[in-house]
Design a protein around this motif. Structure first.
Motif, short mmCIF file in Angstrom:
data_model
loop_
_atom_site.label_atom_id
_atom_site.label_comp_id
_atom_site.label_asym_id
_atom_site.label_seq_id
_atom_site.Cartn_x
_atom_site.Cartn_y
_atom_site.Cartn_z
N GLN A 1 38.70 64.75 49.43
CA GLN A 1 38.19 64.29 48.10
C GLN A 1 36.46 64.64 47.99
N ILE A 2 36.15 64.91 46.67
CA ILE A 2 34.71 65.19 46.62
C ILE A 2 33.94 64.22 45.78
N PHE A 3 33.09 63.80 46.33
CA PHE A 3 32.10 62.92 45.55
C PHE A 3 30.81 63.33 45.01
N GLN A 4 30.66 63.12 43.76
CA GLN A 4 29.53 63.72 43.17
C GLN A 4 28.63 62.52 43.06
N GLN B 1 34.64 51.33 52.13
CA GLN B 1 35.68 50.89 53.05
C GLN B 1 35.94 51.92 54.20
N GLN B 2 35.88 53.31 53.96
CA GLN B 2 36.00 54.24 55.01
C GLN B 2 34.84 54.11 55.99
N GLN C 1 34.49 64.03 51.72
CA GLN C 1 34.71 62.70 51.87
C GLN C 1 34.33 62.74 53.37
N SER C 2 34.64 63.62 54.35
CA SER C 2 34.28 63.44 55.95
C SER C 2 32.98 63.32 55.98
#
Length: 289
Positions: A51-54, A68-69, A186-187
């Motif tokens: 997943q990519i977060f902008q 949460q992660q 994501q990582s």
């Protein structure tokens, strides 16, 4: 009969097959086009399922999911240090009751909040994005009353309300070259988030902003706002600053700013809760049994 059924099935699936074929062809064209400004290719993202977060346009749902992660990995790191998240139900429930009261009086009530006690005798508190707040057991015992404890928690919630961790993550990702045009994977985001929570201080501006937001929240929740000033002064007089303050702006400057805010807007008769030191100490003794 069987042949006719197979023929009918093939005709019904033909449109789906051609659509898939067109999609794969289009994707191959995208992959074949040079993407010099992207650290991660679209094909790699598809294969990894990442997943990519902008970060410049992170939604509340995405922030909570990322938080949460990060929280899971923070728990792992704390366990390794020998200072795990406490499983003391009564102490956790008490911290949560204060935190939820403050969060309900915040300017950001549309996300869930989680409040946890860390089994660490050091005086510290921290937060990460998505509504996760951590309070060391040592800080609980250092506070004189519930209002002083609540003042620290309000400050940490202030960081969440101000979305300070999101801004810090973007700065760290830019500095390390991890932020691609598409955003941050994501990582990498989780790794940066854990480092921010456990190791990296907030900026001077963020700390003053969290003080301002926290003080207003403390007052709306009915706690005595003077407790924020008294607790900072108490820690300052203790000699070397505890972990909670050692990476923050000069404590004297923060106290002076808070006092000025209280002089300009004096406490009302309803803002006096949480100053009962005897009840607070009795409660802590019960937790220690």
């Amino acid at each position: 009969m069987l042949n006719r059924s197979l023929a009918s099935f093939w005709r019904s699936q033909r449109r789906w097959f051609y659509g898939l074929l067109a999609g794969v062809t289009a994707l191959s064209l995208i992959v074949g086009t040079p993407q010099p400004t992207q650290a991660i290719s679209w094909w790699e993202l598809l294969m990894r399922g990442a997943q990519i977060f902008q970060l410049s346009n992170l939604s509340d749902q995405q922030e909570v999911q990322l938080g949460q992660q990060i929280n899971q990995q923070v728990g792992v790191q704390l366990n390794r240090k020998g200072t795990p998240i406490s499983n003391h139900r009564e102490a956790t429930a008490y911290i949560n009751s204060i935190g939820q009261r403050l969060a309900a009086a915040s300017d950001r009530t549309d996300i869930p909040y989680t409040f946890q006690v860390v089994e660490d005798p050091g005086i510290n508190a921290f937060a990460t994005m998505g509504g996760f707040v951590y309070i060391n057991a040592g800080l609980m015992y250092e506070a004189e009353n519930e209002a002083e404890l609540a003042s620290v928690m309000a400050h940490e919630i202030g960081h969440i309300v101000g979305r300070h961790a999101v801004g810090q993550m973007r700065q760290q990702a830019l500095a390390s070259g991890a932020l691609a045009v598409a955003g941050l994977d994501q990582s990498t985001a989780v790794q940066i988030g854990v480092d921010l929570a456990l190791n990296l201080p907030h900026s001077r501006g963020d700390e003053f902003d969290a003080d301002r937001i926290g003080l207003a929240m403390l007052r709306r929740a009915g706690y005595a706002p003077s407790a924020m000033v008294s607790f900072m002064q108490k820690l300052q007089r203790g000699g070397s600053p505890p972990a909670f303050l050692s990476t923050h702006p000069n404590v004297s400057d923060r106290v002076q700013t808070l006092r000025q805010m209280l002089q300009e807007n004096p406490p009302t008769a309803s803002e006096v809760n949480g100053l009962d030191a005897v009840s607070y100490r009795n409660l802590l003794r019960r937790f220690a049994q």
